[in-house]
Write an enzyme that holds these catalytic residues in place. Structure first.
Site, short mmCIF file in Angstrom:
data_model
loop_
_atom_site.label_atom_id
_atom_site.label_comp_id
_atom_site.label_asym_id
_atom_site.label_seq_id
_atom_site.Cartn_x
_atom_site.Cartn_y
_atom_site.Cartn_z
NE ARG A 1 44.28 20.51 -50.93
CZ ARG A 1 44.83 20.78 -51.96
NH1 ARG A 1 45.88 19.21 -52.37
NH2 ARG A 1 44.53 21.15 -53.01
CE LYS B 1 41.70 30.49 -55.25
NZ LYS B 1 42.45 29.15 -55.50
CG HIS C 1 44.14 28.21 -64.52
ND1 HIS C 1 45.23 28.20 -65.33
CD2 HIS C 1 43.48 28.04 -65.19
CE1 HIS C 1 45.13 29.58 -65.92
NE2 HIS C 1 43.48 29.30 -66.19
CD GLU D 1 45.90 36.76 -58.80
OE1 GLU D 1 46.36 37.31 -57.25
OE2 GLU D 1 46.88 35.70 -59.15
#
Ligand code: ADP
Ligand code: ADP
Ligand code: MG
Length: 670
Positions: free
Chosen positions: A292, A116, A235, A200
């Site tokens: 994907r 990430k 999540h 973040e």
């Protein structure tokens, strides 16, 4: 085009890929683990090869074994589905090195997006907007805390290598930073073998909006619009829809172009998803790219009239994208619900077991790859059938239910209807929860953000309650129905022959059911050519409105009511009003013997006729041995020995009519 492909996956996605391959005239090779020998994906493929024991690491994750099978069976390409090896760059490399085609992006694109943090650095240089944060290499705790202080709380810590909603921590205050960092790193190392994290800004009430992109190997790259996947638990996605409610055309184009830039920046080929996190004001930031096909791809297929697996196969074969950007319009609205074997009331804990009954909503054929969208579409993608088991080894998804409507309102109506037709017995599912979610104010008014489920706890998790009279009426009617149908195989419908039911004037019987709240003793009376039900002090007239194998529609007093009952032994599963009540029938026949044996007598549990006497006076019998067979309510009932013992005397003969409670034989337990 390829003539044979291997599908390196199982369950729903393996079946879904096989369906497209079949339509395109491509042969398929399934691989399966020992736990999946009887699985649907094995049945729907042309060939199947066992690759190892149940544990994924010994079967579906054995890349070298799978490549060996592909070569041995003459497959030219491997479709990895999602999960398992789908985002494994080493596997993609090995497939290519073996002279086969990997149906997915180049390994280099996967590597670029696999971390990430690295992906964010790349996106920054491609001018794709990012959530304010720090995604560099410096991992010193005090440095990271300074970064968090600079960004402003709350912040989100994310494992760089993370996925599937794992390895994330929200930090509310500077004082809590170090402890959260340590715990995040611990989870990251144990789950992903890499403790690198990024920091973040944690957005308040954000939406998860993602863009489906597709690139070919000739330089073409398009976006197939957005999906809103804001409805999540832990999540993880629960409901997905396309298009995103309230998305203005200019923002759609801006997000689409940003996603295409992201794909181009990593030399992407094939199907991919660029995930964004969006503020309520519409500002959006890159979150990650999934390299994907995504679980929720069917909603995109429905609104664009495409078959994305067909696109994958064509692109992997070297063909250009089937459509250009300007040919990709949006038709109507689609919603997907993930039906899981899990228990929403117990923190969404997965549930395992056998699908003893599975009624699937009638799928109105959705023509994949058709030019226009079928306006009546209800689609069920599933890798299991009635009788199959949900095992502890794999993902507990039972099915994806996808509906299409001309607009969101119609899609919502179809979704709630289809959910009420989805009935599963044998394990816990989230179906009733999904129905409350879809029908709830927040989702139906499109008040979307990732906290929707959390925020609506009270309405989404109503306290369990005793079965209402309506559910008991359904169970009682299903029971009498069942007895009649099984007692007189040829006159199937008891409702058309009420005369036979009346017996002597008013006919009354008492039924007893039990659930976790206690016992219900229900009186059922046949009076004035109809039934009445009573429970405690309530008494209502029941009128059968209509009936088919799936549904009973009744009037209960002044109230219209409908539902469905599925019987599993003594358990009556009543599906009504969006609930699933499990009622255990206390069968007087089954238990009469046990109760009465203490007094030395076996009694008739209801009025009826003796049709067979199997016991003989003075003979020893074994527990469970049939002694007398009676007929009542057109059904045969067997009275069996409650324990080993001696039949002292048989009190009736064949053909005798006996009253309720009459002793049938004198019995002495051994
Ligand atoms: P998405 O972002 O599309 O929800 P996820 O990363 O949650 O994708 O996982 C994709 C899907 O891959 C899962 O929903 C599941 O069906 C499948 N999957 C992932 N891991 C496994 C596994 N260990 N066994 C079986 N299926 C898996
Ligand atoms: P995964 O790899 O597990 O899919 P993502 O980075 O895609 O991880 O994030 C998963 C989910 O976490 C998102 O769909 C969103 O609900 C939430 N999330 C991620 N980043 C943020 C953020 N900066 N602020 C608020 N929520 C976030
Ligand atoms: Mg994600």
């Amino acid at each position: 085009m390829f003539t044979k492909i291997l599908i390196a996956n199982r369950g729903e996605i393996a079946c879904r890929v096989a369906a497209t391959a079949r339509r395109m005239g491509i042969r398929t090779v399934a691989v399966y683990s020992e736990a999946d020998a009887g699985a649907k994906h094995v049945a729907v493929c042309d060939e199947a090869v066992l690759i190892g024991p149940a544990a994924a690491k010994d079967s579906y994750l054995r890349g070298s074994k799978i490549i060996e099978v592909a070569k041995a069976t003459g497959a030219q390409a491997i479709h990895p589905g999602y999960g398992f090896l789908s985002e494994n760059a080493e596997f993609a490399d090995a497939v290519q090195a073996a002279g086969l085609v990997f149906i997915g992006p180049p390994a280099s694109s996967m590597r670029a997006m696999g971390s990430k943090s690295a992906a964010k650095q790349l996106m920054e240089s491609a001018n794709v907007p990012l959530v304010p944060g720090y995604h560099g290499d410096e991992q010193d705790p005090s440095f990271l805390r300074q970064q968090a202080d600079r960004i402003g709380y709350p912040v989100l810590l994310k494992a760089s290598a993370g996925g599937g909603g794992k390895g994330m921590r929200v930090v509310e205050r500077s004082e809590d930073f170090e402890a959260a960092l340590a715990s995040c790193k611990r989870e990251a190392i144990s789950s992903f073998g890499d403790d690198k994290v990024l920091v973040e800004k944690y957005l308040i009430r954000p939406r998860h909006i993602e863009i489906q992109v597709f690139a070919d190997s000739l330089g073409g790259c398009v976006y197939l619009h957005e999906r809103d996947c804001s409805v999540q638990r832990r999540h993880q996605k629960v409901l997905e829809e396309a298009p995103a409610p309230g998305m203005p055309a200019d923002r759609r184009a801006a997000m689409g172009e940003a996603a295409v830039n992201a794909a181009r920046a990593v030399g992407y080929v094939g199907a991919g998803t660029v995930e964004f996190i969006a503020n309520q004001d519409g500002s959006f930031y890159f979150m990650e790219m999934n390299t994907r096909l995504q679980v929720e791809h069917p909603v995109t297929e429905m609104i664009t009239g495409t078959d994305l697996v067909e696109w994958q196969l064509r692109v992997a074969f070297g063909e250009p994208l089937p459509k250009k950007q300007h040919e990709l319009a949006i038709h109507g609205h689609a919603i997907e619900a993930r039906v899981y074997a899990e228990n929403p009331e117990k923190g969404f804990l997965p549930s395992i077991g056998t699908l003893r009954h599975m009624d699937v909503p009638l799928a109105v054929a959705f023509e994949l790859g058709a030019d226009s969208v079928n306006p009546a579409a209800v689609r069920v993608d599933s890798g299991v059938r009635e009788g199959d088991a949900i095992s502890p080894f794999y993902d507990p998804m039972i099915a994806k239910l996808i509906v299409w409507g001309a607009d969101r309102t119609q899609a919502l109506a179809r979704m709630s209807q289809a959910l009420s037709e989805f009935r599963i017995v044998g394990l816990a599912t989230n179906i009733a929860f999904l129905k409350r979610l879809v029908e709830g104010e927040a989702f139906s008014s499109a008040d979307l953000d990732t906290g929707l489920i959390e925020r609506n706890q009270s309405s989404l998790f109503p306290p369990a309650a005793p079965a209402p009279l309506g559910a008991l009426a359904l169970a009682a009617l299903a029971l009498t129905n069942h007895e009649t149908v099984h007692g007189a195989a040829n006159d199937a419908d008891p409702w058309s022959q009420a005369r036979g039911w009346r017996m002597n004037g008013d006919y009354r019987r008492t039924l007893s059911f039990t659930d976790e709240f206690g016992d219900y003793r229900i009186g059922l009376t046949y009076r004035n050519s109809g039934w009445e039900i009573d429970l405690d002090k309530q008494r209502q007239r029941i009128e059968l409105v209509s009936q088919n194998s799936a549904e009973l529609a009744l009037r209960l007093g002044e109230t219209a009511l409908h539902g469905c009952v599925r019987r599993d032994g003594d358990a009556f599963h009543v599906f009504t009003g969006g609930r699933h009540h499990t009622l255990t029938y206390n069968d007087p026949m089954a238990h009469a013997g046990e109760i009465e044996a203490a007094g030395g007598r076996l009694t008739a549990p209801m009025p009826g006729k003796v049709v067979a006497v199997l016991a003989q006076s003075g003979k020893d019998v074994k527990k469970g041995e049939p002694l007398v067979i009676m007929e009542a309510m057109k059904m045969e009932h067997t009275i069996s020995a409650p324990s080993d013992g001696l039949v002292e005397e048989v009190l009736y003969e064949v053909g005798d009519q006996v009253a309720d409670g009459a002793p049938l034989l004198a019995f002495k337990a051994a």
